[in-house]
Design a protein around this motif. Structure first.
Motif, PDB file in Angstrom:
ATOM      1  N   GLU A 131      14.467 -10.142  -2.978  1.00  0.00           N
ATOM      2  CA  GLU A 131      13.723 -10.446  -4.101  1.00  0.00           C
ATOM      3  C   GLU A 131      14.063 -11.737  -4.522  1.00  0.00           C
ATOM      4  O   GLU A 131      12.907 -12.574  -4.925  1.00  0.00           O
ATOM      5  N   LYS A 132      15.187 -12.305  -4.635  1.00  0.00           N
ATOM      6  CA  LYS A 132      15.448 -13.617  -4.853  1.00  0.00           C
ATOM      7  C   LYS A 132      14.563 -14.475  -3.954  1.00  0.00           C
ATOM      8  O   LYS A 132      14.256 -15.689  -4.223  1.00  0.00           O
ATOM      9  N   ALA A 133      14.837 -14.324  -2.493  1.00  0.00           N
ATOM     10  CA  ALA A 133      14.045 -15.189  -1.472  1.00  0.00           C
ATOM     11  C   ALA A 133      12.630 -15.226  -1.674  1.00  0.00           C
ATOM     12  O   ALA A 133      12.141 -16.329  -1.609  1.00  0.00           O
ATOM     13  N   TYR A 134      11.986 -14.106  -2.060  1.00  0.00           N
ATOM     14  CA  TYR A 134      10.680 -14.114  -2.516  1.00  0.00           C
ATOM     15  C   TYR A 134      10.274 -15.061  -3.666  1.00  0.00           C
ATOM     16  O   TYR A 134       9.429 -15.765  -3.316  1.00  0.00           O
ATOM     17  N   TRP A 135      10.903 -15.147  -4.698  1.00  0.00           N
ATOM     18  CA  TRP A 135      10.682 -15.836  -5.630  1.00  0.00           C
ATOM     19  C   TRP A 135      10.868 -17.300  -5.223  1.00  0.00           C
ATOM     20  O   TRP A 135      10.368 -18.269  -5.773  1.00  0.00           O
ATOM     21  N   GLU A 136      11.961 -17.729  -4.735  1.00  0.00           N
ATOM     22  CA  GLU A 136      12.001 -18.934  -4.146  1.00  0.00           C
ATOM     23  C   GLU A 136      11.126 -19.474  -3.403  1.00  0.00           C
ATOM     24  O   GLU A 136      10.672 -20.752  -3.914  1.00  0.00           O
ATOM     25  N   LYS A 137      10.767 -18.933  -2.412  1.00  0.00           N
ATOM     26  CA  LYS A 137       9.695 -19.312  -1.511  1.00  0.00           C
ATOM     27  C   LYS A 137       8.517 -19.568  -2.287  1.00  0.00           C
ATOM     28  O   LYS A 137       7.672 -20.471  -2.155  1.00  0.00           O
ATOM     29  N   THR A 138       7.839 -18.694  -3.525  1.00  0.00           N
ATOM     30  CA  THR A 138       6.887 -18.483  -4.086  1.00  0.00           C
ATOM     31  C   THR A 138       6.732 -19.592  -4.873  1.00  0.00           C
ATOM     32  O   THR A 138       5.777 -20.392  -5.358  1.00  0.00           O
ATOM     33  N   LEU A 139       7.929 -19.823  -5.578  1.00  0.00           N
ATOM     34  CA  LEU A 139       8.180 -21.071  -6.863  1.00  0.00           C
ATOM     35  C   LEU A 139       7.885 -22.301  -6.046  1.00  0.00           C
ATOM     36  O   LEU A 139       7.586 -23.310  -6.668  1.00  0.00           O
ATOM     37  N   LYS A 140       8.714 -22.569  -4.662  1.00  0.00           N
ATOM     38  CA  LYS A 140       8.543 -23.663  -4.029  1.00  0.00           C
ATOM     39  C   LYS A 140       7.012 -23.964  -3.542  1.00  0.00           C
ATOM     40  O   LYS A 140       6.443 -25.124  -3.605  1.00  0.00           O
ATOM     41  N   SER A 141       6.121 -22.842  -3.202  1.00  0.00           N
ATOM     42  CA  SER A 141       4.923 -23.121  -2.943  1.00  0.00           C
ATOM     43  C   SER A 141       4.142 -23.327  -4.108  1.00  0.00           C
ATOM     44  O   SER A 141       3.059 -24.442  -4.318  1.00  0.00           O
ATOM     45  N   LEU A 142       4.506 -22.881  -5.312  1.00  0.00           N
ATOM     46  CA  LEU A 142       3.714 -23.090  -6.803  1.00  0.00           C
ATOM     47  C   LEU A 142       3.971 -24.709  -6.930  1.00  0.00           C
ATOM     48  O   LEU A 142       3.014 -25.327  -7.095  1.00  0.00           O
ATOM     49  N   ASN A 143       5.109 -24.970  -6.649  1.00  0.00           N
ATOM     50  CA  ASN A 143       5.564 -26.559  -7.152  1.00  0.00           C
ATOM     51  C   ASN A 143       4.817 -27.433  -6.179  1.00  0.00           C
ATOM     52  O   ASN A 143       4.266 -28.593  -6.454  1.00  0.00           O
ATOM     53  N   ASP A 144       4.447 -27.215  -4.720  1.00  0.00           N
ATOM     54  CA  ASP A 144       3.711 -27.984  -3.804  1.00  0.00           C
ATOM     55  C   ASP A 144       2.136 -27.931  -4.077  1.00  0.00           C
ATOM     56  O   ASP A 144       1.422 -28.557  -3.440  1.00  0.00           O
ATOM     57  N   SER A 145       1.779 -27.081  -4.812  1.00  0.00           N
ATOM     58  CA  SER A 145       0.321 -26.764  -4.905  1.00  0.00           C
ATOM     59  C   SER A 145      -0.447 -27.742  -5.790  1.00  0.00           C
ATOM     60  O   SER A 145       0.016 -28.363  -6.743  1.00  0.00           O
ATOM     61  N   GLU A 146      -1.615 -28.112  -5.302  1.00  0.00           N
ATOM     62  CA  GLU A 146      -2.646 -28.866  -6.084  1.00  0.00           C
ATOM     63  C   GLU A 146      -2.742 -28.457  -7.542  1.00  0.00           C
ATOM     64  O   GLU A 146      -2.925 -29.140  -8.445  1.00  0.00           O
ATOM     65  N   GLU A 147      -3.003 -27.128  -7.628  1.00  0.00           N
ATOM     66  CA  GLU A 147      -3.462 -26.491  -8.781  1.00  0.00           C
ATOM     67  C   GLU A 147      -2.082 -26.834  -9.880  1.00  0.00           C
ATOM     68  O   GLU A 147      -2.421 -26.838 -10.984  1.00  0.00           O
ATOM     69  N   TRP A 148      -0.920 -26.577  -9.337  1.00  0.00           N
ATOM     70  CA  TRP A 148       0.188 -26.911 -10.222  1.00  0.00           C
ATOM     71  C   TRP A 148       0.428 -28.381 -10.821  1.00  0.00           C
ATOM     72  O   TRP A 148       0.659 -28.929 -11.645  1.00  0.00           O
ATOM     73  N   LYS A 149      -0.017 -29.217  -9.781  1.00  0.00           N
ATOM     74  CA  LYS A 149       0.010 -30.762 -10.087  1.00  0.00           C
ATOM     75  C   LYS A 149      -1.218 -30.843 -11.232  1.00  0.00           C
ATOM     76  O   LYS A 149      -0.744 -31.861 -12.097  1.00  0.00           O
ATOM     77  N   LYS A 150      -2.114 -30.270 -11.362  1.00  0.00           N
ATOM     78  CA  LYS A 150      -3.163 -30.557 -12.171  1.00  0.00           C
ATOM     79  C   LYS A 150      -2.561 -30.124 -13.770  1.00  0.00           C
ATOM     80  O   LYS A 150      -2.878 -30.585 -14.758  1.00  0.00           O
ATOM     81  N   GLU A 151      -1.727 -28.763 -13.484  1.00  0.00           N
ATOM     82  CA  GLU A 151      -1.479 -28.170 -14.734  1.00  0.00           C
ATOM     83  C   GLU A 151      -0.302 -29.280 -15.447  1.00  0.00           C
ATOM     84  O   GLU A 151      -0.020 -29.412 -16.725  1.00  0.00           O
ATOM     85  N   LEU A 152       0.430 -29.848 -14.819  1.00  0.00           N
ATOM     86  CA  LEU A 152       1.520 -30.834 -15.013  1.00  0.00           C
ATOM     87  C   LEU A 152       0.718 -31.981 -15.720  1.00  0.00           C
ATOM     88  O   LEU A 152       1.216 -32.456 -16.714  1.00  0.00           O
ATOM     89  N   GLN A 153      -0.069 -32.516 -15.140  1.00  0.00           N
ATOM     90  CA  GLN A 153      -1.002 -33.502 -15.655  1.00  0.00           C
ATOM     91  C   GLN A 153      -1.558 -33.211 -17.142  1.00  0.00           C
ATOM     92  O   GLN A 153      -1.262 -33.821 -17.962  1.00  0.00           O
ATOM     93  N   ALA A 154      -1.952 -31.896 -17.268  1.00  0.00           N
ATOM     94  CA  ALA A 154      -2.704 -31.582 -18.277  1.00  0.00           C
ATOM     95  C   ALA A 154      -1.811 -31.213 -19.558  1.00  0.00           C
ATOM     96  O   ALA A 154      -2.162 -31.350 -20.708  1.00  0.00           O
ATOM     97  N   ASN A 155      -0.441 -31.030 -19.124  1.00  0.00           N
ATOM     98  CA  ASN A 155       0.733 -30.567 -20.108  1.00  0.00           C
ATOM     99  C   ASN A 155       1.719 -31.954 -20.309  1.00  0.00           C
ATOM    100  O   ASN A 155       2.482 -31.647 -21.162  1.00  0.00           O
ATOM    101  N   ALA A 156       1.351 -32.960 -19.652  1.00  0.00           N
ATOM    102  CA  ALA A 156       2.067 -34.018 -19.704  1.00  0.00           C
ATOM    103  C   ALA A 156       3.572 -33.816 -19.526  1.00  0.00           C
ATOM    104  O   ALA A 156       4.625 -34.140 -20.063  1.00  0.00           O
ATOM    105  N   TRP A 157       3.760 -32.686 -18.349  1.00  0.00           N
ATOM    106  CA  TRP A 157       5.166 -32.415 -17.812  1.00  0.00           C
ATOM    107  C   TRP A 157       5.198 -33.304 -16.451  1.00  0.00           C
ATOM    108  O   TRP A 157       4.213 -33.610 -16.158  1.00  0.00           O
ATOM    109  N   GLU A 158       6.386 -33.292 -16.146  1.00  0.00           N
ATOM    110  CA  GLU A 158       6.979 -34.177 -15.124  1.00  0.00           C
ATOM    111  C   GLU A 158       7.371 -32.805 -13.924  1.00  0.00           C
ATOM    112  O   GLU A 158       8.426 -32.126 -14.533  1.00  0.00           O
TER     113      GLU A 158
END
Length: 327
Positions: free
Chosen positions: A269-296
């Motif tokens: 279960e831990k490995a699932y979330w590590e892989k999924t959250l790494k994929s989130l971090n690398d996604s274009e959709e997440w990069k847009k959220e970061l910009q919209a919320n002024a997060w780095e």
């Protein structure tokens, strides 16, 4: 005082008991809990996280957000540790309060990150000192001078309890300016959204909050950001806001945010979330959220995140000790 990195809390909760074989995981709906009221950094993180995980089809199960305010995250964490230490369907996103609440003297929580499984750090944010757009305060030094002259005449507020994150953001500049932090009149609210509402409703003169919580109000012309706690000026909407250091106040404060799971999560279960959250971090959709919320972005996988938290614990304990707030 060196760079201090602080963060927000979110939780993923199953509808019903944890269950199913780990190979089937996840096999039921997930709820992301922000342990605060609506509108602050934790709430925004929870909603952005679930939105992108769903839209990018990184998690197939339904994901919704639930707010569980109380004690700057301490109430939720106590419940989580007691009831969900084996439930892999309940995760949470937290920030420095998970460390601060465990280390501070007043309102101390017996629980901290060691009672959970750190899964990944996702972002970093910064503190901000904020006033209403029509405030008499045009710069941070004007606030500091009034606090030094008579701290009872300035009402400072934040979206967390005394000794917690927004309080530290609020009093750190005063401490570095030569004001006794214990003399600052601090009013706590349950979440950044409520603190900003208090500011706009003239129930506070100044608030300490995270810069992302102030972004939409700055764009709307409702607030003025007097200073940010980053080492260098930020870009975009905040390019004209000076840092504390630029203003002659030697202080920095970085707010990290990451995702945590239950203490007794399985390796699969831990490995699932590590892989999924790494994929989130690398996604274009997440990069847009970061910009919209002024997060780095600042991604750390589980092992690195855990080591980072160990180092942060030392820094925060030193800071609380200097402020007379350590247990």
């Amino acid at each position: 005082m060196g760079l201090l990195t602080i963060a927000a809390s979110v939780t993923l909760t199953a509808c019903g008991d944890a269950g199913g074989k780990s190979g089937d995981y996840p096999s039921k709906a997930i709820v992301v809990v922000a342990p605060s009221g609506a509108g602050g950094g934790w709430d925004k993180t929870a909603r952005s996280l679930t939105k992108v995980l769903s839209e990018a089809k990184l998690v197939d199960q339904t994901m919704t957000v639930e707010n569980k305010p109380g004690g700057g995250g301490a109430v939720f964490l106590a419940e989580y540790v007691a009831q969900d230490k084996k439930n892999p369907y309940k995760l949470f996103v937290s920030s420095p309060p998970i460390l601060i609440n465990n280390l501070k003297k007043e309102g101390n929580s017996p629980y901290g990150y060691k009672d959970t499984t750190p899964l990944a750090q996702l972002t970093k944010d910064y503190g901000a000192i904020v006033v209403k757009a029509d405030s008499k305060y045009a710069d941070i030094n004007a606030v500091m001078n009034d606090l030094k002259a008579d701290p009872t005449k300035v009402t400072v507020a934040g979206g967390s309890s005394p000794g917690s994150m927004d309080h530290l953001i609020s009093v750190l500049p005063a401490y570095k300016f030569g004001v006794d932090p214990k003399s600052v009149k601090y009013v706590s609210y349950d979440g950044g959204g409520e603190a900003i509402a208090a500011l706009l409703g003239n129930n506070a003169d100044v608030i300490g909050t995270d810069i992302s919580s102030a972004a939409e109000y700055l764009k709307a012309g409702k607030v003025r950001v007097l200073a940010v706690t980053s080492a260098e000026r930020l870009s975009g909407d905040f390019k004209d806001v000076p840092t504390l250091k630029e203003s002659g106040i030697d202080a920095e404060f970085t707010i990290w945010r990451g995702v945590f799971g239950p203490k007794e999560i399985s390796d699969d279960e831990k490995a699932y979330w590590e892989k999924t959250l790494k994929s989130l971090n690398d996604s274009e959709e997440w990069k847009k959220e970061l910009q919209a919320n002024a997060w780095e972005p600042e991604f750390r996988a589980s092992a690195d995140f855990t080591k980072f938290l160990e180092d942060q614990e030392v820094l925060i304990k030193d800071m609380l000790t200097a402020l007379g707030m350590a247990k």
